[in-house]
Design a protein around this motif. Sequence first.
Motif, PDB file in Angstrom:
ATOM      1  N   LEU A 143       0.849  -1.193   0.000  1.00 18.36           N
ATOM      2  CA  LEU A 143       0.000   0.000   0.000  1.00 18.36           C
ATOM      3  C   LEU A 143       0.882   1.238   0.000  1.00 18.36           C
ATOM      4  O   LEU A 143       1.790   1.360   0.813  1.00 18.36           O
ATOM      5  N   SER A 144       0.594   2.162  -0.916  1.00 19.07           N
ATOM      6  CA  SER A 144       1.349   3.403  -1.017  1.00 19.07           C
ATOM      7  C   SER A 144       0.359   4.567  -0.932  1.00 19.07           C
ATOM      8  O   SER A 144      -0.534   4.689  -1.779  1.00 19.07           O
ATOM      9  N   LYS A 145       0.507   5.418   0.095  1.00 17.12           N
ATOM     10  CA  LYS A 145      -0.457   6.506   0.310  1.00 17.12           C
ATOM     11  C   LYS A 145      -0.377   7.520  -0.829  1.00 17.12           C
ATOM     12  O   LYS A 145       0.708   7.981  -1.186  1.00 17.12           O
ATOM     13  N   THR A 146      -1.547   7.850  -1.385  1.00 12.92           N
ATOM     14  CA  THR A 146      -1.598   8.816  -2.483  1.00 12.92           C
ATOM     15  C   THR A 146      -2.302  10.106  -2.094  1.00 12.92           C
ATOM     16  O   THR A 146      -2.015  11.152  -2.666  1.00 12.92           O
ATOM     17  N   ALA A 147      -3.248  10.043  -1.147  1.00 16.27           N
ATOM     18  CA  ALA A 147      -3.977  11.255  -0.758  1.00 16.27           C
ATOM     19  C   ALA A 147      -4.590  11.075   0.629  1.00 16.27           C
ATOM     20  O   ALA A 147      -4.810   9.944   1.075  1.00 16.27           O
ATOM     21  N   GLU A 148      -4.847  12.214   1.252  1.00 20.71           N
ATOM     22  CA  GLU A 148      -5.532  12.214   2.530  1.00 20.71           C
ATOM     23  C   GLU A 148      -6.492  13.402   2.521  1.00 20.71           C
ATOM     24  O   GLU A 148      -6.078  14.525   2.261  1.00 20.71           O
ATOM     25  N   LEU A 149      -7.774  13.125   2.746  1.00 21.29           N
ATOM     26  CA  LEU A 149      -8.792  14.161   2.679  1.00 21.29           C
ATOM     27  C   LEU A 149      -9.484  14.300   4.029  1.00 21.29           C
ATOM     28  O   LEU A 149      -9.765  13.288   4.678  1.00 21.29           O
ATOM     29  N   PRO A 150      -9.790  15.528   4.453  1.00 21.92           N
ATOM     30  CA  PRO A 150     -10.534  15.681   5.710  1.00 21.92           C
ATOM     31  C   PRO A 150     -11.952  15.136   5.538  1.00 21.92           C
ATOM     32  O   PRO A 150     -12.545  15.244   4.463  1.00 21.92           O
ATOM     33  N   TYR A 151     -12.476  14.543   6.607  1.00 20.58           N
ATOM     34  CA  TYR A 151     -13.809  13.949   6.548  1.00 20.58           C
ATOM     35  C   TYR A 151     -14.430  13.998   7.933  1.00 20.58           C
ATOM     36  O   TYR A 151     -13.786  13.657   8.923  1.00 20.58           O
ATOM     37  N   ALA A 152     -15.679  14.424   8.017  1.00 18.90           N
ATOM     38  CA  ALA A 152     -16.387  14.464   9.294  1.00 18.90           C
ATOM     39  C   ALA A 152     -17.077  13.118   9.493  1.00 18.90           C
ATOM     40  O   ALA A 152     -18.237  12.956   9.195  1.00 18.90           O
TER      41      ALA A 152
END
Length: 174
Positions: A143-152
Amino acid sequence: MAKERPGVPWDHVDPDSVVPALPMPFRMIDHLIRGLVEEALDLARDVVVEEDTGPSPLAETYTFSDMPGVTCVTASPDGLFLYVGTRSGAVHVCNCLRGEILGTVEVEEPVSTLALGTGAQVLTVACTTKLAMFHVVRAAPYLSKTAELPYAGPASSAAFSFDDQTLGVVREEG
């Protein structure tokens, strides 16, 4: 050239009413195609529909006892890999054939749900305050991290559209 009718001069025949014969190679091809279609139809009529016996039994079942706090699991379409999310914020990649953990990534928050794209190229990890997107590879590091998005969040479920262009996430109420 159209075939002449006996006893009728060629200039007295309506050309639209005369069906010309196909030249030799086309007649032969037409004959072959008709024969193949007839054989295919005969085979289709002779097919015996087998009785559905239900799903096949599992070959083997593995228990991963060293993964406390499992919150969600998803498998690759080919059944080779299992992705496991935990309360401690870890996502484990497991080999289903050997029953071993191949790798682990940390997302630093409890994992509420996992969504694997239909092409098995993207894994979305839904946490309490973020969505982490990982590119899935079939070798280490897996697994290679590509993005991180804020989420409630936290999310109760997530899924990709059939073409992997849209991600749907359902948030828990309360």
